[in-house]
Scaffold this motif. Structure first.
Motif, PDB file in Angstrom:
ATOM      1  N   MET A 133     -29.226 -12.924 -32.439  1.00 18.21           N
ATOM      2  CA  MET A 133     -28.119 -12.056 -32.018  1.00 18.21           C
ATOM      3  C   MET A 133     -27.158 -12.829 -31.118  1.00 18.21           C
ATOM      4  SD  MET A 133     -28.246  -9.153 -33.383  1.00 18.21           S
ATOM      5  CE  MET A 133     -27.308  -7.996 -32.380  1.00 18.21           C
ATOM      6  N   THR A 134     -27.728 -13.700 -30.258  1.00 17.72           N
ATOM      7  CA  THR A 134     -26.905 -14.544 -29.395  1.00 17.72           C
ATOM      8  C   THR A 134     -25.941 -15.378 -30.230  1.00 17.72           C
ATOM      9  OG1 THR A 134     -28.682 -14.680 -27.809  1.00 17.72           O
ATOM     10  CG2 THR A 134     -26.996 -16.385 -27.679  1.00 17.72           C
ATOM     11  N   TYR A 135     -26.467 -15.938 -31.323  1.00 21.97           N
ATOM     12  CA  TYR A 135     -25.627 -16.798 -32.148  1.00 21.97           C
ATOM     13  C   TYR A 135     -24.661 -16.002 -33.022  1.00 21.97           C
ATOM     14  CZ  TYR A 135     -28.191 -20.897 -30.731  1.00 21.97           C
ATOM     15  OH  TYR A 135     -28.712 -21.915 -29.994  1.00 21.97           O
ATOM     16  N   LEU A 136     -25.059 -14.774 -33.378  1.00 23.70           N
ATOM     17  CA  LEU A 136     -24.166 -13.961 -34.219  1.00 23.70           C
ATOM     18  C   LEU A 136     -22.933 -13.508 -33.447  1.00 23.70           C
ATOM     19  CD1 LEU A 136     -26.410 -11.624 -36.407  1.00 23.70           C
ATOM     20  CD2 LEU A 136     -24.803 -13.361 -37.185  1.00 23.70           C
ATOM     21  N   PHE A 137     -23.134 -13.060 -32.190  1.00 27.93           N
ATOM     22  CA  PHE A 137     -22.000 -12.501 -31.452  1.00 27.93           C
ATOM     23  C   PHE A 137     -21.651 -13.296 -30.202  1.00 27.93           C
ATOM     24  CE2 PHE A 137     -23.697  -8.992 -33.956  1.00 27.93           C
ATOM     25  CZ  PHE A 137     -22.559  -8.676 -34.680  1.00 27.93           C
ATOM     26  N   GLY A 138     -22.377 -14.370 -29.958  1.00 24.60           N
ATOM     27  CA  GLY A 138     -22.059 -15.240 -28.841  1.00 24.60           C
ATOM     28  C   GLY A 138     -22.588 -14.705 -27.516  1.00 24.60           C
ATOM     29  N   SER A 139     -22.875 -15.631 -26.619  1.00 19.91           N
ATOM     30  CA  SER A 139     -23.333 -15.227 -25.297  1.00 19.91           C
ATOM     31  C   SER A 139     -22.919 -16.330 -24.340  1.00 19.91           C
ATOM     32  CB  SER A 139     -24.847 -15.050 -25.295  1.00 19.91           C
ATOM     33  OG  SER A 139     -25.294 -14.861 -23.978  1.00 19.91           O
ATOM     34  N   ILE A 140     -21.730 -16.163 -23.773  1.00 24.56           N
ATOM     35  CA  ILE A 140     -21.129 -17.249 -23.007  1.00 24.56           C
ATOM     36  C   ILE A 140     -21.935 -17.548 -21.745  1.00 24.56           C
ATOM     37  CG2 ILE A 140     -19.546 -15.827 -21.624  1.00 24.56           C
ATOM     38  CD1 ILE A 140     -17.429 -18.053 -22.253  1.00 24.56           C
ATOM     39  N   VAL A 205     -19.897 -21.888 -31.385  1.00 23.18           N
ATOM     40  CA  VAL A 205     -20.668 -20.757 -31.894  1.00 23.18           C
ATOM     41  C   VAL A 205     -21.481 -20.073 -30.803  1.00 23.18           C
ATOM     42  CG1 VAL A 205     -22.852 -21.775 -32.663  1.00 23.18           C
ATOM     43  CG2 VAL A 205     -21.674 -20.105 -34.094  1.00 23.18           C
ATOM     44  N   LYS A 206     -21.912 -20.807 -29.803  1.00 19.81           N
ATOM     45  CA  LYS A 206     -22.707 -20.186 -28.754  1.00 19.81           C
ATOM     46  C   LYS A 206     -21.830 -19.310 -27.849  1.00 19.81           C
ATOM     47  CE  LYS A 206     -26.942 -21.159 -26.421  1.00 19.81           C
ATOM     48  NZ  LYS A 206     -27.846 -22.162 -25.875  1.00 19.81           N
ATOM     49  N   VAL A 207     -20.565 -19.684 -27.748  1.00 24.14           N
ATOM     50  CA  VAL A 207     -19.650 -18.940 -26.883  1.00 24.14           C
ATOM     51  C   VAL A 207     -19.174 -17.659 -27.550  1.00 24.14           C
ATOM     52  CG1 VAL A 207     -17.417 -19.030 -25.715  1.00 24.14           C
ATOM     53  CG2 VAL A 207     -18.905 -21.027 -25.710  1.00 24.14           C
ATOM     54  N   VAL A 208     -18.741 -17.769 -28.800  1.00 24.43           N
ATOM     55  CA  VAL A 208     -18.149 -16.594 -29.468  1.00 24.43           C
ATOM     56  C   VAL A 208     -18.997 -16.039 -30.592  1.00 24.43           C
ATOM     57  CG1 VAL A 208     -15.713 -16.557 -29.021  1.00 24.43           C
ATOM     58  CG2 VAL A 208     -16.644 -18.296 -30.537  1.00 24.43           C
ATOM     59  N   GLY A 209     -19.925 -16.844 -31.104  1.00 29.20           N
ATOM     60  CA  GLY A 209     -20.775 -16.345 -32.178  1.00 29.20           C
ATOM     61  C   GLY A 209     -20.196 -16.610 -33.555  1.00 29.20           C
ATOM     62  N   VAL A 210     -21.098 -16.597 -34.527  1.00 34.22           N
ATOM     63  CA  VAL A 210     -20.777 -16.878 -35.925  1.00 34.22           C
ATOM     64  C   VAL A 210     -19.711 -15.923 -36.466  1.00 34.22           C
ATOM     65  CG1 VAL A 210     -21.794 -16.586 -38.221  1.00 34.22           C
ATOM     66  CG2 VAL A 210     -22.987 -17.937 -36.496  1.00 34.22           C
ATOM     67  N   VAL A 211     -19.829 -14.646 -36.077  1.00 32.70           N
ATOM     68  CA  VAL A 211     -18.974 -13.623 -36.673  1.00 32.70           C
ATOM     69  C   VAL A 211     -17.545 -13.699 -36.137  1.00 32.70           C
ATOM     70  CG1 VAL A 211     -18.691 -11.140 -37.022  1.00 32.70           C
ATOM     71  CG2 VAL A 211     -20.977 -12.150 -37.034  1.00 32.70           C
ATOM     72  N   LEU A 212     -17.402 -14.050 -34.847  1.00 32.88           N
ATOM     73  CA  LEU A 212     -16.075 -13.961 -34.229  1.00 32.88           C
ATOM     74  C   LEU A 212     -15.323 -15.290 -34.185  1.00 32.88           C
ATOM     75  CD1 LEU A 212     -16.825 -11.511 -31.278  1.00 32.88           C
ATOM     76  CD2 LEU A 212     -15.868 -11.001 -33.521  1.00 32.88           C
ATOM     77  N   VAL A 213     -16.026 -16.412 -34.437  1.00 33.81           N
ATOM     78  CA  VAL A 213     -15.361 -17.710 -34.260  1.00 33.81           C
ATOM     79  C   VAL A 213     -14.194 -17.872 -35.237  1.00 33.81           C
ATOM     80  CG1 VAL A 213     -16.894 -19.063 -35.768  1.00 33.81           C
ATOM     81  CG2 VAL A 213     -15.717 -20.182 -33.890  1.00 33.81           C
TER      82      VAL A 213
END
Lengths: 283, 264
Positions: A133-140, A205-213
């Motif tokens: 989930m962290t990678y999907l939506f990011g976790s700055i 990808v870790k900042v914004v995630g796969v979906v939002l980058v």
């Protein structure tokens, strides 16, 4: 951020190392993605950006499977993701050179395959899905020192290449066929752009995630395109816009205690809306 | 960037030697032979679908012949590599969108990138050269205008200027006057001729505009699957010129009566 609800933004930055890392990460990612977004918009690569960013999900699942999800393995996971994204980018490039397939078909195929592979690998090893989930939506706020070092190194590499190839990339973005006819290697710049795109996605990808980058890779360039008539100003406006929106997004997300990646994208969208209105009024 | 184009004044710049070419098995060119010497202005005439554009793209090195060889400046055209900068090219219709964020001058300057070399920045010399070419093309006043604000004819002149700014030894032009008004066409041909003489370039131009090309080109060739004739323009008879038109009429006849299939 619940423990910091009563702390001001700058006070939090002064007090907490993870907030300083988050701020640095937001600015690096905001700037780097904006540079790439100029080429993405001009070369109509929005969909391929989307495809490679979703491919990152497959790479991350593979990395987590191979190295586990503790903090020390984060760099190894990033490297696996980078290799995976590069492979997918090259595969898309190769498959779309086939006369009978258009690039969007190739992208659609690899996009879906990479996501499916990610889900398959997660299911296979019963991975702890919170990491994904962290990678999907990011976790700055989960950005580590190692992540920041990797991000800085990738950003320096990409900016260096863009600075060296500035004029060649302009001609290639304008018209790959005529760039080739003038003696430049269109194939080289085709793969160079795909590689930069893949590396930028890994860095972000870790900042914004796969979906939002993919939004980061389109909105700054599109916004700048609306209000600029020359390439140089378009690049400058996109970068300023990207960094400013990343900062504003982080600030707002801290203020309201909401996810940062999504807040930055919403900030960028609002900026795009304003630019659209300005351009519509002017034309 | 200068001087070298005056060497070897009588050496062949383009040699097309027994060339066959087919698109997906459909023969477009068969046993074509052609030689263009330095300083010549060759006009390629012939019907639509007769292979003019294919021949230009073979000389450009974008296409590779199925049989025979195409030599440009003594080297195989598709293996020119960086020497490709010695060949200027203006395609039939620019594939790039005029929407790109660039002024006319920015666009012309792109023509200097390849000879400038990797990692080098555009400087005063490149911009001066671009301004001068725009002056020679008769459109210095559009230099600072965004591309999309230019008319079709002005855009086409900008693209010719971009092909010329690095002073190529060979210029390939494919149907340059499509989309231009009649007055524009006439001045375009005159300007190109003047530039060709001033820069001592070799020019190969595909066109169906027989009225203008016969006064500009030093040589003419008729391309319709084969090179039907290739002669100095002043030696050509009216019948031979008519033949280029008749071949066009013949092609249209075949297309109408055989369901659009190619006649070979």
């Amino acid at each position: 951020m619940s423990q910091m609800e009563h702390t001001g933004f700058w006070q939090a930055v002064a007090e907490f190392a993870f907030m300083r890392q988050a701020l640095a990460a937001a600015i690096i990612v905001g700037g780097l993605c904006s540079v790439l977004s100029v080429y993405v918009v001009l070369r109509r690569m929005a969909f391929i950006g989307n495809g490679i960013s979703h491919a990152a999900f497959g790479g991350i699942a593979l990395g987590l499977l191979l190295f586990g999800s503790d903090a020390t393995s984060s760099l190894a996971t990033s490297l696996v993701t980078a290799a995976f994204c590069l492979a997918v980018a090259v595969a898309i490039g190769l498959v779309s050179q086939h006369e009978r397939l258009s690039p969007d078909s190739a992208i659609g195929i690899f996009f879906a395959f990479s996501m499916a592979l990610g889900v398959f690998l997660v299911g296979l090893r019963k991975l702890y899905t919170a990491d994904l989930m962290t990678y999907l939506f990011g976790s700055i706020l989960a950005v580590t020192r190692d992540d920041l070092i990797l991000m800085t190194a990738l950003a320096a590499l990409i900016m260096g290449f863009v600075a060296l190839s500035y004029k060649e990339l302009i001609y290639y973005s304008f018209d790959p066929h005529m760039a080739w006819a003038s003696g430049l290697s269109a194939t080289f710049f085709h793969y160079a752009l795909l590689t930069m795109l893949a590396l930028t996605i890994v860095a972000s990808v870790k900042v914004v995630g796969v979906v939002l980058v993919s939004a980061f890779l389109v909105i700054p360039g599109a916004t700048a395109r609306l209000i600029c008539v020359r390439f140089g100003t378009m690049m400058a406006v996109a970068v300023v816009f990207g960094i400013l929106s990343a900062f504003l997004g982080l600030y707002t997300s801290h203020l309201w205690n909401v996810p940062t990646g999504a807040t930055i994208v919403i900030t960028q969208f609002l900026g795009f809306g304003v630019a659209w209105l300005v351009a519509a009024k002017r034309d | 960037m200068n001087g070298s184009h005056t060497d070897n004044s009588a050496a062949p710049v383009v040699q097309v030697d027994h060339v066959d070419f087919a698109w997906d098995g459909a023969e477009v060119l068969a046993d074509c032979n052609l030689e263009v010497l330095a300083g010549q202005f060759l006009g390629l005439l012939g019907p639509n679908g007769g292979g003019k554009t294919t021949l230009i793209r073979l000389i450009l090195g974008e296409l590779v012949p199925d049989r025979g060889q195409v030599l440009v400046l003594g080297r195989e055209a598709h293996r020119l590599g960086r020497e490709r900068r010695l060949v200027g090219y203006v395609p039939q219709r620019e594939r790039a969108e005029a929407n790109f964020p660039a002024t006319a001058l920015d666009t012309v300057v792109m023509g200097t990138f390849s000879s400038l070399g990797y990692g080098r920045r555009v400087g005063h010399a490149q911009r001066e050269a671009a301004v001068r070419i725009l002056e020679l093309m008769g459109i210095p006043h559009v230099a600072d205008k965004p591309l999309r604000q230019l008319s079709g004819g002005q855009q086409q002149r900008v693209f010719v200027a971009r092909a010329l700014v690095s002073q190529p030894r060979l210029l390939l032009v494919d149907e340059p006057t499509v989309g231009m008004d009649v007055g524009g066409q006439e001045s375009f041909f005159k300007e190109l001729k003047a530039l060709q003489e001033e820069l001592q370039m070799t020019v190969v131009m595909a066109t169906h505009d027989m009225g203008h090309i016969r006064h500009v080109a030093s040589w003419l060739a008729c391309v319709s699957r084969q090179i039907h004739w290739h002669r100095p323009s002043e030696e050509l008879t009216e019948e031979e010129l008519d033949q280029a038109c008749e071949l066009g009429a013949y092609h249209r006849h075949v297309k109408t009566h055989h369901g659009g299939q190619k006649e070979n």
